[in-house]
Design an enzyme around this catalytic site. Structure first.
Site, PDB file in Angstrom:
ATOM      1  N   ARG A 138       0.848  -1.201   0.000  1.00 18.32           N
ATOM      2  CA  ARG A 138       0.000   0.000   0.000  1.00 18.32           C
ATOM      3  C   ARG A 138       0.875   1.240   0.000  1.00 18.32           C
ATOM      4  O   ARG A 138       0.597   2.215  -0.664  1.00 18.32           O
ATOM      5  CB  ARG A 138      -0.933   0.002   1.200  1.00 18.32           C
ATOM      6  CG  ARG A 138      -2.276  -0.680   0.942  1.00 18.32           C
ATOM      7  CD  ARG A 138      -2.123  -2.102   0.407  1.00 18.32           C
ATOM      8  NE  ARG A 138      -3.399  -2.765   0.221  1.00 18.32           N
ATOM      9  CZ  ARG A 138      -4.016  -3.471   1.156  1.00 18.32           C
ATOM     10  NH1 ARG A 138      -3.454  -3.636   2.354  1.00 18.32           N
ATOM     11  NH2 ARG A 138      -5.178  -4.039   0.900  1.00 18.32           N
ATOM     12  N   ASP A 189      -0.130  -6.282  -3.697  1.00 17.84           N
ATOM     13  CA  ASP A 189      -1.542  -5.992  -3.426  1.00 17.84           C
ATOM     14  C   ASP A 189      -2.097  -5.179  -4.586  1.00 17.84           C
ATOM     15  O   ASP A 189      -1.397  -4.947  -5.575  1.00 17.84           O
ATOM     16  CB  ASP A 189      -1.718  -5.276  -2.079  1.00 17.84           C
ATOM     17  CG  ASP A 189      -3.021  -5.694  -1.403  1.00 17.84           C
ATOM     18  OD1 ASP A 189      -4.086  -5.513  -2.021  1.00 17.84           O
ATOM     19  OD2 ASP A 189      -2.976  -6.220  -0.279  1.00 17.84           O
ATOM     20  N   HIS A 236      -6.696  -9.409  -4.543  1.00 15.74           N
ATOM     21  CA  HIS A 236      -5.707  -8.357  -4.260  1.00 15.74           C
ATOM     22  C   HIS A 236      -4.622  -8.353  -5.333  1.00 15.74           C
ATOM     23  O   HIS A 236      -3.436  -8.214  -5.025  1.00 15.74           O
ATOM     24  CB  HIS A 236      -5.082  -8.574  -2.873  1.00 15.74           C
ATOM     25  CG  HIS A 236      -6.008  -8.222  -1.736  1.00 15.74           C
ATOM     26  ND1 HIS A 236      -6.216  -6.920  -1.329  1.00 15.74           N
ATOM     27  CD2 HIS A 236      -6.785  -8.992  -0.933  1.00 15.74           C
ATOM     28  CE1 HIS A 236      -7.076  -6.910  -0.317  1.00 15.74           C
ATOM     29  NE2 HIS A 236      -7.441  -8.151  -0.058  1.00 15.74           N
ATOM     30  N   ASP A 260      -7.167 -13.902   0.960  1.00 21.95           N
ATOM     31  CA  ASP A 260      -8.231 -13.152   1.641  1.00 21.95           C
ATOM     32  C   ASP A 260      -9.019 -12.309   0.650  1.00 21.95           C
ATOM     33  O   ASP A 260      -8.533 -11.998  -0.434  1.00 21.95           O
ATOM     34  CB  ASP A 260      -7.626 -12.212   2.696  1.00 21.95           C
ATOM     35  CG  ASP A 260      -6.634 -11.230   2.081  1.00 21.95           C
ATOM     36  OD1 ASP A 260      -5.768 -11.678   1.324  1.00 21.95           O
ATOM     37  OD2 ASP A 260      -6.742 -10.014   2.333  1.00 21.95           O
ATOM     38  N   GLU A 261     -10.208 -11.961   1.047  1.00 19.55           N
ATOM     39  CA  GLU A 261     -11.043 -10.961   0.375  1.00 19.55           C
ATOM     40  C   GLU A 261     -11.050 -11.118  -1.151  1.00 19.55           C
ATOM     41  O   GLU A 261     -10.486 -10.294  -1.865  1.00 19.55           O
ATOM     42  CB  GLU A 261     -10.550  -9.545   0.753  1.00 19.55           C
ATOM     43  CG  GLU A 261     -10.629  -9.287   2.238  1.00 19.55           C
ATOM     44  CD  GLU A 261     -10.112  -7.905   2.658  1.00 19.55           C
ATOM     45  OE1 GLU A 261     -10.693  -7.345   3.609  1.00 19.55           O
ATOM     46  OE2 GLU A 261      -9.153  -7.406   2.054  1.00 19.55           O
ATOM     47  N   TRP A 288      -7.059 -14.043  11.015  1.00 17.79           N
ATOM     48  CA  TRP A 288      -7.320 -12.632  11.371  1.00 17.79           C
ATOM     49  C   TRP A 288      -8.801 -12.417  11.652  1.00 17.79           C
ATOM     50  O   TRP A 288      -9.157 -11.530  12.408  1.00 17.79           O
ATOM     51  CB  TRP A 288      -6.790 -11.684  10.297  1.00 17.79           C
ATOM     52  CG  TRP A 288      -7.555 -11.612   8.999  1.00 17.79           C
ATOM     53  CD1 TRP A 288      -7.602 -12.572   8.039  1.00 17.79           C
ATOM     54  CD2 TRP A 288      -8.364 -10.520   8.516  1.00 17.79           C
ATOM     55  NE1 TRP A 288      -8.377 -12.161   6.979  1.00 17.79           N
ATOM     56  CE2 TRP A 288      -8.858 -10.901   7.241  1.00 17.79           C
ATOM     57  CE3 TRP A 288      -8.701  -9.263   9.038  1.00 17.79           C
ATOM     58  CZ2 TRP A 288      -9.695 -10.072   6.487  1.00 17.79           C
ATOM     59  CZ3 TRP A 288      -9.531  -8.441   8.274  1.00 17.79           C
ATOM     60  CH2 TRP A 288     -10.014  -8.850   7.019  1.00 17.79           C
ATOM     61  N   PHE A 343      -2.264  -3.178  14.067  1.00 28.06           N
ATOM     62  CA  PHE A 343      -1.602  -1.939  14.480  1.00 28.06           C
ATOM     63  C   PHE A 343      -1.917  -0.769  13.548  1.00 28.06           C
ATOM     64  O   PHE A 343      -1.355   0.309  13.712  1.00 28.06           O
ATOM     65  CB  PHE A 343      -0.092  -2.158  14.586  1.00 28.06           C
ATOM     66  CG  PHE A 343       0.353  -2.960  15.792  1.00 28.06           C
ATOM     67  CD1 PHE A 343      -0.566  -3.529  16.657  1.00 28.06           C
ATOM     68  CD2 PHE A 343       1.697  -3.134  16.067  1.00 28.06           C
ATOM     69  CE1 PHE A 343      -0.162  -4.262  17.777  1.00 28.06           C
ATOM     70  CE2 PHE A 343       2.125  -3.853  17.177  1.00 28.06           C
ATOM     71  CZ  PHE A 343       1.192  -4.416  18.025  1.00 28.06           C
ATOM     72  N   ASP A 344      -2.824  -0.996  12.558  1.00 23.65           N
ATOM     73  CA  ASP A 344      -3.239   0.157  11.738  1.00 23.65           C
ATOM     74  C   ASP A 344      -4.406   0.886  12.411  1.00 23.65           C
ATOM     75  O   ASP A 344      -4.852   1.916  11.926  1.00 23.65           O
ATOM     76  CB  ASP A 344      -3.601  -0.266  10.304  1.00 23.65           C
ATOM     77  CG  ASP A 344      -4.686  -1.343  10.224  1.00 23.65           C
ATOM     78  OD1 ASP A 344      -5.052  -1.937  11.276  1.00 23.65           O
ATOM     79  OD2 ASP A 344      -5.173  -1.606   9.105  1.00 23.65           O
ATOM     80  N   TRP A 391      -0.921  -2.878   8.337  1.00 28.77           N
ATOM     81  CA  TRP A 391      -1.407  -2.538   6.989  1.00 28.77           C
ATOM     82  C   TRP A 391      -1.182  -1.046   6.815  1.00 28.77           C
ATOM     83  O   TRP A 391      -1.421  -0.268   7.756  1.00 28.77           O
ATOM     84  CB  TRP A 391      -2.892  -2.899   6.854  1.00 28.77           C
ATOM     85  CG  TRP A 391      -3.122  -4.360   7.075  1.00 28.77           C
ATOM     86  CD1 TRP A 391      -3.567  -4.959   8.202  1.00 28.77           C
ATOM     87  CD2 TRP A 391      -2.853  -5.421   6.137  1.00 28.77           C
ATOM     88  NE1 TRP A 391      -3.607  -6.327   8.038  1.00 28.77           N
ATOM     89  CE2 TRP A 391      -3.177  -6.635   6.782  1.00 28.77           C
ATOM     90  CE3 TRP A 391      -2.371  -5.463   4.824  1.00 28.77           C
ATOM     91  CZ2 TRP A 391      -3.039  -7.873   6.165  1.00 28.77           C
ATOM     92  CZ3 TRP A 391      -2.235  -6.699   4.208  1.00 28.77           C
ATOM     93  CH2 TRP A 391      -2.570  -7.880   4.863  1.00 28.77           C
ATOM     94  N   THR A 392      -0.738  -0.647   5.615  1.00 28.50           N
ATOM     95  CA  THR A 392      -0.211   0.720   5.525  1.00 28.50           C
ATOM     96  C   THR A 392      -0.985   1.646   4.582  1.00 28.50           C
ATOM     97  O   THR A 392      -0.408   2.585   4.040  1.00 28.50           O
ATOM     98  CB  THR A 392       1.269   0.680   5.098  1.00 28.50           C
ATOM     99  OG1 THR A 392       1.360   0.021   3.825  1.00 28.50           O
ATOM    100  CG2 THR A 392       2.125  -0.051   6.107  1.00 28.50           C
ATOM    101  N   GLU A 393      -2.280   1.394   4.400  1.00 30.35           N
ATOM    102  CA  GLU A 393      -3.064   2.290   3.540  1.00 30.35           C
ATOM    103  C   GLU A 393      -2.835   3.755   3.906  1.00 30.35           C
ATOM    104  O   GLU A 393      -2.679   4.600   3.031  1.00 30.35           O
ATOM    105  CB  GLU A 393      -4.564   1.993   3.675  1.00 30.35           C
ATOM    106  CG  GLU A 393      -5.040   0.740   2.942  1.00 30.35           C
ATOM    107  CD  GLU A 393      -5.049  -0.486   3.839  1.00 30.35           C
ATOM    108  OE1 GLU A 393      -4.294  -0.527   4.832  1.00 30.35           O
ATOM    109  OE2 GLU A 393      -5.826  -1.426   3.543  1.00 30.35           O
TER     110      GLU A 393
HETATM  111  C1  TNX Z   1      -7.963  -6.508   5.777  1.00 27.82           C
HETATM  112  S1  TNX Z   1      -6.160  -8.708   7.029  1.00 27.82           S
HETATM  113  C2  TNX Z   1      -6.998  -6.941   4.881  1.00 27.82           C
HETATM  114  C3  TNX Z   1      -6.062  -5.955   4.306  1.00 27.82           C
HETATM  115  C4  TNX Z   1      -6.359  -4.563   4.747  1.00 27.82           C
HETATM  116  C5  TNX Z   1      -6.716  -4.573   6.221  1.00 27.82           C
HETATM  117  C6  TNX Z   1      -6.918  -3.200   6.787  1.00 27.82           C
HETATM  118  C7  TNX Z   1      -6.277  -9.110   5.552  1.00 27.82           C
HETATM  119  C8  TNX Z   1      -5.857 -10.445   5.250  1.00 27.82           C
HETATM  120  N1  TNX Z   1      -6.789  -8.260   4.611  1.00 27.82           N
HETATM  121  O1  TNX Z   1      -6.057  -6.068   2.896  1.00 27.82           O
HETATM  122  O2  TNX Z   1      -5.231  -3.766   4.511  1.00 27.82           O
HETATM  123  O3  TNX Z   1      -7.872  -5.334   6.402  1.00 27.82           O
HETATM  124  O4  TNX Z   1      -6.986  -3.273   8.182  1.00 27.82           O
END
Ligand code: TNX
Length: 498
Positions: free
Chosen positions: A131, A160, A234, A297-298, A364, A388-389, A438-440
């Site tokens: 990010r 990502d 991602h 993920d996601e 997570w 920690f974000d 995570w560094t958005e």
């Molecule tokens: C979820 S934790 C994500 C990240 C995001 C984060 C923001 C995970 C496996 N996926 O892509 O940066 O939340 O907190």
């Protein structure tokens, strides 16, 4: 303190200690091979723990004895000896952590004996370099600061939607195109980062040599690096470089904001697997560690639903739905990784009962308990304790803009790694835990350090000590003098207040 006497296997730990002493005290610190003499007055002795010693320590355990006549550290593995050295540094005045020579005259260590070993063997930290880009030196500094706290796994989130950060020789457009986005994005001020090119584009990418240097540094610190290459989701930055690997093949650009995006690898296209296996093979040639993280993920499934190739794949493989297609995808990648002698890690959503027992789960948002019961090894990093974000204060106006939430240091400290009600038989499969950054909204190292310290100190203790040995009041008291160490080490921590 005149010098160090060490047994052969502790050459690395002796060098590490001597360097720290020389750098901050300016004292010439000689290292001698033991030659069998292990009790030399006035010296720091690094010795093997006698094999027959009662209550043998684990590989990361150590005993440190400080007496008026000398200092003796013993361990049965170099990892444990390095921890002994780190503890010894902590007992010295804080200036010992400085990288410039201090004017201080005396360097005392209080007398006493410490016998210590970690409760968990996975004590991790993840840095998202996708990010926002962190230079190899910045990533290296973060690794060293984590290792100072006896963190022994450093997970690099290398790819990502917003950027691809590792050079892959077989696919040069990843570094040329995938590593650069049109601007800093995330509605941030471009001046908050230095990772720009003349045309205002934002990004960066580690060369093979830069990765090798990080690998060398990690070995020196006895830290295992975990590279993460995200799939099937991602993937927008990879697809910007190689659009034919997406469903539909349309040209796109790396994303410039936070969110969950539709850029996912096409599961029906054989070239996707050729690409991913080639990338992973190159990653494995650089990173010597056992673990390869593949994300998982996601993954929004819409593109797969609309893609004739993915639908044909589902039919051919007799897969009921797109969830089953994702399991098939990761099963295939898992076979490749395991055939190379490495072990795959996925996030919660990538996990599926059909995965091999060699695959690990990084929990997570759940699944850790079930995976451990089913025979998988698990790393715990629940959002509630390990993200920690999140904001450090409820008073958001006084804090740099963050992704949201609230994670005070007390809550990090209270992290109980073992999932509730886990039967004893499965407890050993919970390897430990880690904190994730995570560094958005974290465009610089200074801000990253502000988010990580001192919460990392609390995490390090939660992963090292059993619940019965932890007490937040005691931690807070010990944190005060520790902040002086962070300062000497040049770490821009957040002063704990509200
Ligand atoms: C979820 S934790 C994500 C990240 C995001 C984060 C923001 C995970 C496996 N996926 O892509 O940066 O939340 O907190």
């Amino acid at each position: 303190m005149t010098g160090i006497v060490r047994e052969e296997e502790f050459a690395k730990a002796a060098e590490y200690l001597a360097r720290a002493i020389r750098l901050s005290t300016g004292l010439p610190t000689r290292i001698e091979a033991s030659g069998g003499r292990m009790n030399t007055p006035g010296m720091i002795t690094l010795a093997r723990q006698p094999c027959a010693a009662p209550g043998r320590l684990n590989a990361e355990g150590y005993v440190l004895e400080v007496k008026p006549g000398g200092i003796r550290a013993s361990a049965n593995h170099s990892a444990g000896m390095l921890h002994a050295v780190r503890t010894l540094l902590q007992l010295l005045p804080p200036e010992i952590f400085s990288s410039t020579v201090s004017t201080r005259g005396t360097w005392g260590v209080p007398c006493g004996t410490i016998r210590d070993e970690p409760r968990f063997r996975w004590r991790g930290f993840m840095l998202d370099v996708a990010r926002h880009f962190f230079t190899p030196e910045e990533a290296g500094k973060m690794l060293r600061s984590a290792a100072m706290h006896k963190i022994n796994r450093f997970h690099l989130h290398l790819t990502d939607d917003q950027g691809w950060r590792i050079e892959i020789k077989a696919y040069p457009r990843l570094a040329k195109v995938g590593a650069w986005r049109s601007g800093i994005g995330f509605r941030l001020d471009p001046r908050s980062s230095i990772a720009h090119r003349g045309d205002g584009s934002y990004g960066g990418c580690y060369s093979h040599d830069e990765i090798r240097e990080l690998v060398r540094l990690a070995a020196e610190e006895h830290v295992t690096l975990i590279p993460e290459i995200e799939m099937p989701g991602h993937a927008s930055a990879a697809l910007a470089a190689y659009p034919h690997l997406s469903c539909g093949g349309k040209a796109t650009e790396p994303e410039t904001d936070s969110g969950v995006f539709s850029g996912i690898f096409c599961a029906g296209n054989e070239e996707t697997f050729h690409f991913l296996e080639t990338v992973l093979a190159e990653v494995m040639s650089l990173f010597p560690g056992e673990y390869i993280h593949v994300g998982g993920d996601e993954v929004p499934k819409r593109n797969w639903r609309d893609c004739p190739k993915c639908q044909a794949r589902m039919k051919a493989e007799n897969l009921e739905d797109e969830e089953a297609l994702q399991a098939w995808f990761l099963n295939r990648i898992e076979r490749f990784i395991h055939s190379k002698g490495r072990r795959m890690i996925t996030w919660s959503e990538g996990f599926h009962p059909s995965l091999s027992k060699r695959t690990l789960l990084m929990d997570w948002i759940g699944g850790g308990r079930e995976a451990a019961l089913a025979g998988h090894e698990v790393i715990m990093c629940p959002v509630k304790h390990a993200y920690f974000d999140r904001y450090q204060s409820k008073n958001r106006a006084s804090e740099p803009r963050s992704i949201g939430g609230w994670l005070p240091i007390e809550r990090v400290y209270e992290f109980e790694v073992l999932p509730r009600d886990l039967p004893n038989s499965a407890k050993g499969r919970i390897l430990g835990g880690q904190a994730n950054l995570w560094t958005e909204y974290i465009p610089s190292l200074a801000q990253a350090e502000y988010m990580v310290f001192p919460r990392m100190c609390a995490m390090a203790e939660a992963l090292w000590s059993g619940a019965e040995a932890r007490d937040f009041g005691g931690f807070e008291r010990r944190l005060q003098p520790h902040l002086a160490r962070l300062k000497e080490a040049g770490i821009k921590y957040r002063a704990p207040s509200s």
